[in-house]
Design an enzyme around this catalytic site. Structure first.
Site, PDB file in Angstrom:
ATOM      1  CD  GLU A   1      -8.828  -2.987  -0.761  1.00  0.00           C
ATOM      2  OE1 GLU A   1      -9.323  -3.084   0.378  1.00  0.00           O
ATOM      3  OE2 GLU A   1      -8.037  -3.848  -1.216  1.00  0.00           O
TER       4      GLU A   1
ATOM      5  CG  ASP B   1      -1.657  -1.272   1.484  1.00  0.00           C
ATOM      6  OD1 ASP B   1      -2.066  -1.895   0.492  1.00  0.00           O
ATOM      7  OD2 ASP B   1      -1.837  -1.659   2.656  1.00  0.00           O
TER       8      ASP B   1
HETATM    9  O1  FUB Z   1      -3.026  -3.622   3.668  1.00  0.00           O
HETATM   10  C1  FUB Z   1      -4.305  -3.872   4.175  1.00  0.00           C
HETATM   11  C2  FUB Z   1      -5.351  -3.603   3.147  1.00  0.00           C
HETATM   12  O2  FUB Z   1      -5.108  -4.399   1.996  1.00  0.00           O
HETATM   13  C3  FUB Z   1      -5.359  -2.191   2.612  1.00  0.00           C
HETATM   14  O3  FUB Z   1      -5.911  -1.252   3.491  1.00  0.00           O
HETATM   15  C4  FUB Z   1      -6.094  -2.401   1.354  1.00  0.00           C
HETATM   16  O4  FUB Z   1      -6.051  -1.342   0.460  1.00  0.00           O
HETATM   17  C5  FUB Z   1      -5.434  -3.660   0.819  1.00  0.00           C
HETATM   18  O5  FUB Z   1      -4.242  -3.370   0.134  1.00  0.00           O
END
Ligand code: FUB
Length: 327
Positions: free
Chosen positions: A228, A12
């Site tokens: 997301e 991320d």
């Molecule tokens: O790293 C945890 C979660 O996985 C993140 O918040 C999301 O975007 C995904 O990458």
């Protein structure tokens, strides 16, 4: 292509240019015995490191500035320090992070420091009216700052269909709206106050429109709907809102004329990488444009042990981003 960071597992990546250097604010993945599930319980991170480099030449060293914030130092956090971001304003640096509170509900916190590499001191409470995950903070040319956020399934965005601040536990789990005529849930945006530590506006839902109809993307359009990993950058005066499509594993983008949108879907940035999640940032550095993202190549395909990579991206003459294949 070799990962940029190999001393620990990272994911991320939010990249920013501060003081002429490239800083990366990633999640710090760690080994766990927690069984994989579609709520993401296996992403059980407990701290953040910050990285920096003077150059994106493959031979240039990347410095690990060490731990800059721990879950145990944030009074409201119970677990899961997920995808962070950082911002600069008026001489101070801000680290934004999502985590579960003591009731298991995702909120977004802020920690403040005097240097881009930290350390950062957390505010004792999460940002009022914040919810869900994956904050991305964008400071516009006029100095106004906006936070984009939200994530489906384990990220709990679908629990707020009754309104901001109204958490509906009935929607917990790997669930989201579906059905004919049902529109996808939009990511959220709020303007940040001048102190960068609270929202200065109501939280608004963002519209992402299908170019062929001008109507919001449908909930069942999993190749294009927001899941997301929100990110915002500006190119040639336009606002580029990019995100992950989650279970279809694309990084895609939509373009608009205002930081609030609406944004019209414009295409894919990156085809699926090895691993379930895909999450990125886009930044201009030394006159070239770079996509920071992660994959699971270094861990041999373990979904929750990811590594940050970087790739140059290109725009065509109409401002469209040329789709990249994973390397
Ligand atoms: O790293 C945890 C979660 O996985 C993140 O918040 C999301 O975007 C995904 O990458």
């Amino acid at each position: 292509m070799a990962p940029l960071i190999t001393n620990i597992f990272t994911a991320d990546p939010s990249a920013h240019v501060f003081e002429g250097k490239l800083f990366i604010y990633p999640s710090h993945d760690r080994e766990t015995d927690i069984k994989f599930n579609d709520d993401g319980d296996q992403y059980d991170m407990v701290d953040y490191h910050v990285f920096s480099t003077e150059s994106l030449d493959p031979a240039a060293p990347v410095t690990d500035h060490g731990v800059v914030l721990r879950a145990e130092d944030v009074p409201w956090v119970s677990k899961q320090l997920w995808a962070p971001d950082a911002a600069y304003k008026d001489g101070r640096y801000y680290l934004y992070f999502p985590a579960r509170d003591k009731q298991g509900v995702f909120r977004i916190g802020v920690a403040v420091g005097d240097r881009p590499e930290g350390p950062f001191t957390p505010d004792p409470e999460p940002i009022r009216d914040s919810y869900s995950i994956d904050p991305a903070v964008f400071v516009d040319d006029d100095g106004r700052a906006y936070m984009y956020f939200g994530g489906l399934w384990g990220g709990q965005l679908q629990c707020y269909q009754k309104g901001n601040g109204i958490f509906d536990p009935e929607w917990l789990g790997p669930r989201e709206p579906s059905g004919e005529g049902v529109r996808a849930l939009g990511p959220r945006v709020a303007r940040l106050a001048d102190d960068m530590r609270q929202f200065a506006s109501e939280v608004k839902e963002i519209s992402i429109l299908a170019p062929e109809t001008g109507e919001p993307i449908a909930a069942d359009d999993h190749d294009r709907r927001f899941f997301e990993a929100a990110w915002m950058h500006k190119y040639d005066g336009k606002y580029y809102f990019s995100y992950s499509t989650g279970d279809t594993h694309y990084l895609v983008y939509a373009v608009g004329d205002s930081p609030y949108g609406p944004f019209t879907y414009a295409g894919r940035i990156l085809e699926p990488v090895l691993g379930w999640t895909t999450h990125h940032s886009i930044v201009e550095f030394h006159g070239r444009w770079w996509l920071f993202h992660h994959d699971c190549e270094l861990s041999g395909g373990v979904d929750h042990l990811r590594s940050v990579k970087v790739k140059e991206i290109f725009y065509d003459k109409d401002g469209k981003i040329v789709t990249e294949k994973p390397e």
